[in-house]
Design an enzyme around this catalytic site. Structure first.
Site, PDB file in Angstrom:
ATOM      1  N   SER A 157      -9.100   2.721  28.745  1.00 18.51           N
ATOM      2  CA  SER A 157      -8.518   2.800  27.700  1.00 18.51           C
ATOM      3  C   SER A 157      -7.097   3.651  27.654  1.00 18.51           C
ATOM      4  CB  SER A 157      -9.569   3.304  26.729  1.00 18.51           C
ATOM      5  OG  SER A 157      -8.637   3.560  25.349  1.00 18.51           O
TER       6      SER A 157
ATOM      7  N   HIS B  26      -7.296  -1.700  28.328  1.00 17.79           N
ATOM      8  CA  HIS B  26      -7.795  -1.779  27.137  1.00 17.79           C
ATOM      9  C   HIS B  26      -7.082  -1.070  26.110  1.00 17.79           C
ATOM     10  CE1 HIS B  26     -11.327  -2.037  24.171  1.00 17.79           C
ATOM     11  NE2 HIS B  26     -10.735  -0.639  24.054  1.00 17.79           N
TER      12      HIS B  26
ATOM     13  N   ASP C  24      -6.246   0.209  22.247  1.00 16.97           N
ATOM     14  CA  ASP C  24      -7.161   0.640  21.047  1.00 16.97           C
ATOM     15  C   ASP C  24      -6.052   0.852  19.957  1.00 16.97           C
ATOM     16  OD1 ASP C  24      -9.764   0.844  21.832  1.00 16.97           O
ATOM     17  OD2 ASP C  24      -9.164   2.555  23.072  1.00 16.97           O
TER      18      ASP C  24
ATOM     19  N   MET D 115      -5.645   1.572  15.910  1.00 18.59           N
ATOM     20  CA  MET D 115      -6.355   2.163  14.864  1.00 18.59           C
ATOM     21  C   MET D 115      -5.365   2.164  13.775  1.00 18.59           C
ATOM     22  SD  MET D 115      -8.192   5.147  16.927  1.00 18.59           S
ATOM     23  CE  MET D 115      -9.004   4.885  18.255  1.00 18.59           C
TER      24      MET D 115
ATOM     25  N   HIS E  45      -8.196  -4.224  21.237  1.00 20.86           N
ATOM     26  CA  HIS E  45      -9.374  -3.557  20.364  1.00 20.86           C
ATOM     27  C   HIS E  45      -8.710  -3.479  19.053  1.00 20.86           C
ATOM     28  CE1 HIS E  45     -12.967  -0.686  19.690  1.00 20.86           C
ATOM     29  NE2 HIS E  45     -12.899  -1.806  18.610  1.00 20.86           N
TER      30      HIS E  45
ATOM     31  N   MET F 263      -8.945  -2.102  15.217  1.00 20.90           N
ATOM     32  CA  MET F 263      -9.904  -1.143  14.637  1.00 20.90           C
ATOM     33  C   MET F 263      -9.188  -0.859  13.201  1.00 20.90           C
ATOM     34  SD  MET F 263     -11.109   1.438  17.370  1.00 20.90           S
ATOM     35  CE  MET F 263     -10.029   1.259  18.671  1.00 20.90           C
TER      36      MET F 263
ATOM     37  N   MET G 108     -19.972  -1.005  20.672  1.00 21.07           N
ATOM     38  CA  MET G 108     -19.629   0.504  20.548  1.00 21.07           C
ATOM     39  C   MET G 108     -20.840   1.368  20.609  1.00 21.07           C
ATOM     40  SD  MET G 108     -16.245  -0.196  19.835  1.00 21.07           S
ATOM     41  CE  MET G 108     -16.091   1.641  19.781  1.00 21.07           C
TER      42      MET G 108
ATOM     43  N   PHE H  52     -12.001   7.586  18.233  1.00 18.12           N
ATOM     44  CA  PHE H  52     -11.561   8.837  18.942  1.00 18.12           C
ATOM     45  C   PHE H  52     -11.878   8.701  20.269  1.00 18.12           C
ATOM     46  CE2 PHE H  52     -12.024  10.341  14.568  1.00 18.12           C
ATOM     47  CZ  PHE H  52     -10.891  10.793  14.304  1.00 18.12           C
TER      48      PHE H  52
ATOM     49  N   GLY I 174     -13.265  10.538  24.097  1.00 15.86           N
ATOM     50  CA  GLY I 174     -13.954  11.451  24.330  1.00 15.86           C
ATOM     51  C   GLY I 174     -15.256  12.025  23.730  1.00 15.86           C
TER      52      GLY I 174
ATOM     53  N   ASP J 160     -17.851  -0.153  24.951  1.00 15.24           N
ATOM     54  CA  ASP J 160     -16.657   0.937  24.579  1.00 15.24           C
ATOM     55  C   ASP J 160     -17.240   2.239  23.983  1.00 15.24           C
ATOM     56  OD1 ASP J 160     -14.385   1.952  24.207  1.00 15.24           O
ATOM     57  OD2 ASP J 160     -13.697   0.208  22.428  1.00 15.24           O
TER      58      ASP J 160
ATOM     59  N   SER K  86     -11.654   8.783  28.388  1.00 15.31           N
ATOM     60  CA  SER K  86     -11.387  10.169  29.169  1.00 15.31           C
ATOM     61  C   SER K  86     -11.982  10.142  30.408  1.00 15.31           C
ATOM     62  CB  SER K  86     -12.286  10.859  28.242  1.00 15.31           C
ATOM     63  OG  SER K  86     -13.470  10.618  27.925  1.00 15.31           O
TER      64      SER K  86
END
Ligand code: DX5
Ligand code: ZN
Length: 233
Positions: A17, A42, A44, A46, A75, A77, A146, A152, A154, A181, A204
């Site tokens: 990611s 990947h 993300d 948001m 992805h 969100m 998920m 977020f 980490g 994920d 991470s």
């Protein structure tokens, strides 16, 4: 592309990611993770509404596209979804995943994603049961489970082994990927691989310790996750 129906593969795929990449240097970061063995990339997205964080929109994703030689796995969100589907198709997404919790019409959303020529993914938050996708399987190329509450990188892994096993049984011999994920690292990836997942997103745990100047650390991290997952099969 390894995601097409005719080339459907069950082997473990590592999807770093880029949420954990250097935000001032996405092009080189994408090239570095692919050179170091990433199977998919990947991305993300948001919106600060569906999740309490903001990342990038379709113009940024379109700028990433020329750097991605593998599979661009986007992805979303975001809520609402449908009005942005064409923009992500134009941006070059190979897989476009929407959350089942993002609105009342996930069936229509998946139809629209496929209609726009992309592979359609449906993502499930930790609180959403496996059964919620039972009537969507014929429209779905990927189910994203998920293992953190989205928003977020980490965060601590939340065990979803029972959900993944239930999905694997429900899917049968359909060509549907199970993607995990959140919180994937060499200690958690084997649990999900053994339960039946084939795409492992890791932010991470891939980017830690590395940089575009020191990309070998990305390779070491990707190999460690892959070896741990394959060791569970
Ligand atoms: C979380 C994102 C994930 C995240 C994973 O909302 O969807 O893709 O980047 O990050 P790690 O691997 O650090 O949990
Ligand atoms: Zn994600």
């Amino acid at each position: 592309m390894t995601v097409g129906r005719s080339m459907f593969e069950h082997k473990i795929k590592i999807a770093p990611s880029i949420l954990s990449a250097d935000f001032a240097n996405f092009g080189q970061e994408i090239q570095a993770i692919e050179a170091q063995g990433a199977d998919w990339v990947h991305v993300d997205v948001m919106d600060g509404h569906f999740v309490p964080n903001l990342t990038f929109g379709p113009m940024a994703v379109k700028a990433f596209r020329p750097h991605v030689k593998t599979v661009m796995d986007v992805h979303l969100m975001i809520s609402p979804v449908d009005q942005y589907i064409d923009a992500y198709a134009d941006a070059g997404a190979d897989v476009l995943t929407a959350h089942i919790e993002a609105g009342p019409h996930i069936h229509r959303t998946l139809q629209a994603i496929k209609g726009a020529g992309m592979k359609a993914g449906v993502a499930l938050n930790p609180g959403t049961p496996a059964e919620s996708v039972a009537h969507l399987l014929d429209l779905t190329d990927l189910i994203c489970v998920m293992t953190v509450n989205p928003g977020f990188g980490g965060q601590k892994y939340i065990d979803m082994t029972a959900k993944v096993r239930a999905l694997r049984a429900m899917i049968g011999d359909r060509e549907i990927h199970i993607e995990i994920d959140g919180g994937m690292d060499p200690s958690t990836a084997p649990l999900m691989a053994e339960a039946g997942a084939d795409v492992l997103v890791a932010g991470s745990a891939v980017f830690r310790g590395g940089s575009v100047q020191n990309p070998e650390a990305y390779g070491d991290n990707i190999r460690a996750i892959r070896a741990a997952a394959e060791g569970a099969l």
